[in-house]
Design a protein around this motif. Structure first.
Motif, PDB file in Angstrom:
ATOM      1  N   LEU A   1       5.918  19.347  23.286  1.00  0.00           N
ATOM      2  CA  LEU A   1       5.694  19.375  24.730  1.00  0.00           C
ATOM      3  C   LEU A   1       4.565  20.334  25.082  1.00  0.00           C
ATOM      4  CD1 LEU A   1       6.716  18.351  27.474  1.00  0.00           C
ATOM      5  CD2 LEU A   1       8.217  20.342  27.528  1.00  0.00           C
ATOM      6  N   GLY A   2       4.534  21.502  24.429  1.00  0.00           N
ATOM      7  CA  GLY A   2       3.445  22.451  24.660  1.00  0.00           C
ATOM      8  C   GLY A   2       2.097  21.877  24.266  1.00  0.00           C
TER       9      GLY A   2
ATOM     10  N   ALA B   1       1.315  18.661  24.282  1.00  0.00           N
ATOM     11  CA  ALA B   1       0.954  17.641  25.274  1.00  0.00           C
ATOM     12  C   ALA B   1       0.430  18.281  26.556  1.00  0.00           C
ATOM     13  CB  ALA B   1       2.161  16.762  25.575  1.00  0.00           C
ATOM     14  N   VAL B   2       1.083  19.348  26.998  1.00  0.00           N
ATOM     15  CA  VAL B   2       0.623  20.040  28.207  1.00  0.00           C
ATOM     16  C   VAL B   2      -0.749  20.666  27.955  1.00  0.00           C
ATOM     17  CG1 VAL B   2       1.095  22.011  29.723  1.00  0.00           C
ATOM     18  CG2 VAL B   2       2.919  20.414  29.151  1.00  0.00           C
TER      19      VAL B   2
ATOM     20  N   MET C   1      -3.464  18.101  28.150  1.00  0.00           N
ATOM     21  CA  MET C   1      -3.740  17.677  29.522  1.00  0.00           C
ATOM     22  C   MET C   1      -4.449  18.765  30.336  1.00  0.00           C
ATOM     23  SD  MET C   1      -2.616  14.648  29.536  1.00  0.00           S
ATOM     24  CE  MET C   1      -2.378  14.119  31.187  1.00  0.00           C
ATOM     25  N   ARG C   2      -4.180  20.022  30.057  1.00  0.00           N
ATOM     26  CA  ARG C   2      -4.686  21.108  30.889  1.00  0.00           C
ATOM     27  C   ARG C   2      -6.031  21.673  30.457  1.00  0.00           C
ATOM     28  NH1 ARG C   2      -2.584  23.011  35.451  1.00  0.00           N
ATOM     29  NH2 ARG C   2      -3.240  25.038  34.765  1.00  0.00           N
TER      30      ARG C   2
ATOM     31  N   ARG D   1      -9.273  20.911  23.876  1.00  0.00           N
ATOM     32  CA  ARG D   1      -8.108  20.036  23.733  1.00  0.00           C
ATOM     33  C   ARG D   1      -7.695  19.849  22.284  1.00  0.00           C
ATOM     34  NH1 ARG D   1     -10.542  16.055  28.028  1.00  0.00           N
ATOM     35  NH2 ARG D   1      -9.763  17.090  29.892  1.00  0.00           N
TER      36      ARG D   1
END
Length: 107
Positions: free
Chosen positions: A17-18, A20-21, A24-25, A32
């Motif tokens: 999850l980290g 993926a975030v 995106m950020r 990235r």
């Protein structure tokens, strides 16, 4: 034993999850790649560790071999993920993709 398995799976989910975030950020291509290259490797390690421990719950020779194969997969991911990330960065540099720079505000 089950608590340890769930703990490793939650840790792996947290890393995925980290990642993926982070993907995106982050503002540019090179930034990235950092969460994509680091956190997926840690996430797969934690998840496979949980699956291997769960698999060894019913201890047998076949379960031991399957857990060993799982860790071989993790080993190959540990080798290939940084290599692939480096190759992608190198391809971006050769293509002329510039690094992100913070724009200065006018006024």
């Amino acid at each position: 034993m089950d608590i340890l398995v769930v703990l490793f799976l939650i840790i792996g989910l947290f890393f995925f999850l980290g990642g993926a975030v982070g993907i995106m950020r982050m503002p540019d291509f090179y930034s990235r790649l950092h969460p994509a290259g680091k956190l997926d490797t840690l996430g797969i390690f934690a998840m496979v560790m949980g699956f291997a421990i769960y698999n060894l719950n019913h201890f047998s020779f076949e379960a031991l071999l399957l857990s060993a194969k799982m860790f071989l997969i993790v080993f190959f991911v540990f080798l290939s993920s940084p290599t692939a990330t480096h190759s992608i960065v190198d391809a971006g540099m050769r293509a002329g993709l510039r690094h992100w720079t913070k724009k200065k505000r006018k006024g």
